[in-house]
Design a protein around this motif. Structure first.
Motif, PDB file in Angstrom:
ATOM      1  N   TRP A  70      46.215  44.106  41.744  1.00 50.51           N
ATOM      2  CA  TRP A  70      45.061  43.080  41.738  1.00 50.51           C
ATOM      3  C   TRP A  70      43.979  43.763  41.222  1.00 50.51           C
ATOM      4  N   ALA A  71      43.741  43.426  39.803  1.00 49.63           N
ATOM      5  CA  ALA A  71      42.650  44.109  39.112  1.00 49.63           C
ATOM      6  C   ALA A  71      41.425  44.014  39.685  1.00 49.63           C
ATOM      7  N   ALA A  72      40.953  42.776  40.172  1.00 52.81           N
ATOM      8  CA  ALA A  72      39.695  42.544  40.719  1.00 52.81           C
ATOM      9  C   ALA A  72      39.400  43.562  41.722  1.00 52.81           C
ATOM     10  N   VAL A  73      40.120  43.936  42.581  1.00 54.58           N
ATOM     11  CA  VAL A  73      39.877  45.037  43.881  1.00 54.58           C
ATOM     12  C   VAL A  73      39.968  46.255  43.126  1.00 54.58           C
ATOM     13  N   ALA A  74      41.102  46.466  42.150  1.00 51.53           N
ATOM     14  CA  ALA A  74      40.918  48.090  41.737  1.00 51.53           C
ATOM     15  C   ALA A  74      39.682  47.976  40.874  1.00 51.53           C
ATOM     16  N   VAL A  75      38.860  47.133  40.080  1.00 52.77           N
ATOM     17  CA  VAL A  75      37.777  47.409  39.561  1.00 52.77           C
ATOM     18  C   VAL A  75      36.634  47.684  40.665  1.00 52.77           C
ATOM     19  N   ALA A  76      36.569  46.795  41.694  1.00 53.47           N
ATOM     20  CA  ALA A  76      35.710  47.095  42.866  1.00 53.47           C
ATOM     21  C   ALA A  76      35.795  48.420  43.467  1.00 53.47           C
ATOM     22  N   VAL A  77      37.067  48.893  43.733  1.00 53.83           N
ATOM     23  CA  VAL A  77      37.150  50.186  44.299  1.00 53.83           C
ATOM     24  C   VAL A  77      36.523  51.053  43.341  1.00 53.83           C
ATOM     25  N   SER A  78      36.876  51.105  41.921  1.00 58.99           N
ATOM     26  CA  SER A  78      36.369  52.060  41.185  1.00 58.99           C
ATOM     27  C   SER A  78      34.702  51.803  40.920  1.00 58.99           C
ATOM     28  N   VAL A  79      34.371  50.901  41.050  1.00 62.77           N
ATOM     29  CA  VAL A  79      32.649  50.637  41.023  1.00 62.77           C
ATOM     30  C   VAL A  79      32.244  51.353  42.335  1.00 62.77           C
ATOM     31  N   HIS A  80      32.809  51.042  43.435  1.00 60.46           N
ATOM     32  CA  HIS A  80      32.450  51.658  44.751  1.00 60.46           C
ATOM     33  C   HIS A  80      32.311  53.084  44.557  1.00 60.46           C
ATOM     34  N   GLY A  81      33.481  53.815  43.941  1.00 63.47           N
ATOM     35  CA  GLY A  81      33.565  55.361  43.545  1.00 63.47           C
ATOM     36  C   GLY A  81      32.437  55.762  42.810  1.00 63.47           C
TER      37      GLY A  81
ATOM     38  N   LYS B  57      33.365  33.443  35.770  1.00 61.61           N
ATOM     39  CA  LYS B  57      34.067  34.181  35.070  1.00 61.61           C
ATOM     40  C   LYS B  57      35.458  33.886  34.636  1.00 61.61           C
ATOM     41  N   MET B  58      35.968  34.282  33.469  1.00 67.09           N
ATOM     42  CA  MET B  58      37.272  33.948  33.100  1.00 67.09           C
ATOM     43  C   MET B  58      38.248  34.664  33.853  1.00 67.09           C
ATOM     44  N   GLY B  59      38.003  35.750  34.502  1.00 68.29           N
ATOM     45  CA  GLY B  59      39.053  36.384  35.683  1.00 68.29           C
ATOM     46  C   GLY B  59      38.266  37.119  36.694  1.00 68.29           C
ATOM     47  N   LEU B  60      39.206  38.012  37.204  1.00 65.01           N
ATOM     48  CA  LEU B  60      38.571  38.799  38.441  1.00 65.01           C
ATOM     49  C   LEU B  60      37.750  37.895  39.304  1.00 65.01           C
ATOM     50  N   HIS B  61      38.048  36.682  39.569  1.00 58.83           N
ATOM     51  CA  HIS B  61      37.475  35.853  40.416  1.00 58.83           C
ATOM     52  C   HIS B  61      37.125  36.159  41.819  1.00 58.83           C
ATOM     53  N   ALA B  62      38.081  36.992  42.690  1.00 59.27           N
ATOM     54  CA  ALA B  62      37.984  37.257  44.076  1.00 59.27           C
ATOM     55  C   ALA B  62      36.929  38.128  44.235  1.00 59.27           C
ATOM     56  N   ILE B  63      36.320  38.880  43.575  1.00 59.87           N
ATOM     57  CA  ILE B  63      35.047  39.773  43.751  1.00 59.87           C
ATOM     58  C   ILE B  63      33.778  39.040  42.906  1.00 59.87           C
ATOM     59  N   PRO B  64      32.940  39.039  43.506  1.00 58.62           N
ATOM     60  CA  PRO B  64      31.642  38.210  42.907  1.00 58.62           C
ATOM     61  C   PRO B  64      30.871  39.414  41.969  1.00 58.62           C
ATOM     62  N   THR B  65      30.579  38.639  40.961  1.00 58.81           N
ATOM     63  CA  THR B  65      29.690  39.270  39.994  1.00 58.81           C
ATOM     64  C   THR B  65      28.339  38.684  39.928  1.00 58.81           C
ATOM     65  N   THR B  66      27.245  38.874  40.192  1.00 54.15           N
ATOM     66  CA  THR B  66      25.941  38.491  40.288  1.00 54.15           C
ATOM     67  C   THR B  66      24.721  39.042  39.648  1.00 54.15           C
TER      68      THR B  66
END
Length: 379
Positions: free
Chosen positions: A83-94, A201-210
């Motif tokens: 799940w790329a969206a969650v993985a990106v969010a985990v990376s951003v959290h770190g 967005k085109m993708g990564l729909h489950a995690i908001p970008t605002t």
């Protein structure tokens, strides 16, 4: 397909086994539902945090997992493959924890860091602005010193987890020029802070970008991280690590696309043979596998340099460039392997292709990575 990994010890092997189990159970089973409905995975980050998977690269004495970056990035790759969206969010959290963990005072760390590294508080990274993306030194959001703290006014953009995060690593102007930017551990909810509608967005729909609108919101003085004017150096020190996180996620995404293409090529037959046995398609799959392996080798090389305390900025840019370009190429080729089916939502490869594109853009566009690499060569 199981990736053959070279891990530094039995503890790392056990951790990766746990991560695969969690990723298969908590991510792979939910991704299609949430990505199609564009709904937030409530409770997921609390689950990952409760298992100790959100603070892995930070020292144990600070409340982290004490894992080498080499291992942490392979965890992100496993998440990215599901799940790329969650993985990106985990990376951003770190990435959002980095300023406090690296530049915060012991009192600040004691107050906030344990909950952050345990995932009880999930973070966002707030550097970009509508007119200051790659040119971070041009940001205009201002933090004015007032009695007891700062008053923040301005607009920030492209915030992963925007409106959902409990805190933000916020970069705002406290003076003039590139040395007039400071870093704050900003609360996620405070009077005067509001968020725009999530980007479509085109993708990564489950995690908001605002976008975030700071309208004179007050921040306490003890939320300043480091010294006034140190913000840009703090931001850049974190971005090298962040680029490696995105490289690992992109590699996981490419790995998932490769596996989907190989599985389909084993099952689909034309002219009396499996399509994987046709040399033209077999060679395409071979190129895809080579691209994934190269991407993985690139981020691991940079991570090992980081773990050894050696300079790794150029290698981080190389890894981000190589891995995200590979993800774009491999996911596009996966759609081609599946033919018409690849263009439908019956198979995940169309989603992989949409998700790969942004990875060439955020954490510094790949044009910026080329600039960083070329400047290092000029020096």
């Amino acid at each position: 397909m199981t990736v053959d990994r070279l891990l530094p010890g039995e503890e790392a092997e056990d951790l990766l086994a746990l991560v695969r189990e969690v990723a298969d159970k908590e991510l792979a089973t939910r991704v299609t539902e949430h990505e199609r409905a564009e709904t937030y995975p409530e409770g997921l980050f609390a689950t990952l945090g409760g298992l100790g998977l959100l603070g892995l690269p930070y020292p144990e004495e600070l409340g982290g997992g004490g894992q080498p970056y080499e291992v942490y990035l392979q965890v992100l790759e496993e998440f990215g493959a599901r799940w790329a969206a969650v993985a990106v969010a985990v990376s951003v959290h770190g990435l959002s924890c980095h300023p406090l963990a690296t530049f915060g005072t012991p009192a600040q760390q004691e107050r906030w860091l344990p909950a952050m590294l345990a995932g009880e508080l999930v973070g966002g990274y707030s550097l970009s602005e509508p007119q200051a993306g790659s040119d971070a030194a041009a940001l205009a959001c201002r933090a004015e010193a007032v009695e007891g703290g700062y008053r923040v006014t301005g607009t920030k953009s492209w915030i992963t987890h925007g409106g959902r995060a409990d805190f933000y690593a916020l970069f705002a102007r406290t003076g003039e020029g590139s040395r007039g930017i400071s870093c704050f551990l900003a609360p996620g909810r405070v009077e005067g802070l509001s968020f725009g509608r999530p980007e479509e967005k085109m993708g990564l729909h489950a995690i908001p970008t605002t976008m975030a609108n700071w309208d004179g919101a007050r921040i306490e003085a003890d939320r300043l991280i480091g010294a006034e004017g140190q913000g840009l150096s703090i931001a850049f020190s974190a971005l090298d690590s962040g680029r490696l996180g995105i490289a690992a996620v992109a590699t996981g995404l490419a790995q998932a696309a490769l596996e989907a293409a190989v599985d389909y090529a084993h099952e689909r037959s034309t002219f009396g043979r499996r399509i994987i046995d046709h040399q033209g398609l077999g060679f395409l799959l071979a190129d895809m596998a080579a691209a994934v392996d190269t991407a993985r080798a690139s981020y691991l090389d940079a991570a090992r340099r980081r773990d050894a305390g050696r300079p790794y900025g150029r290698q981080a840019s190389v890894a981000k460039l190589v891995a995200t370009d590979a993800a774009m190429r491999v996911t596009t080729d996966a759609v081609q392997v599946l033919g018409g089916y690849g263009y439908t939502r019956d198979f995940p490869v169309e989603r992989y292709m949409r998700e790969a594109k942004v990875m060439q853009i955020f954490e510094g566009t790949n044009q910026i990575q080329r600039l960083v690499i070329s400047r290092s060569l000029a020096r």
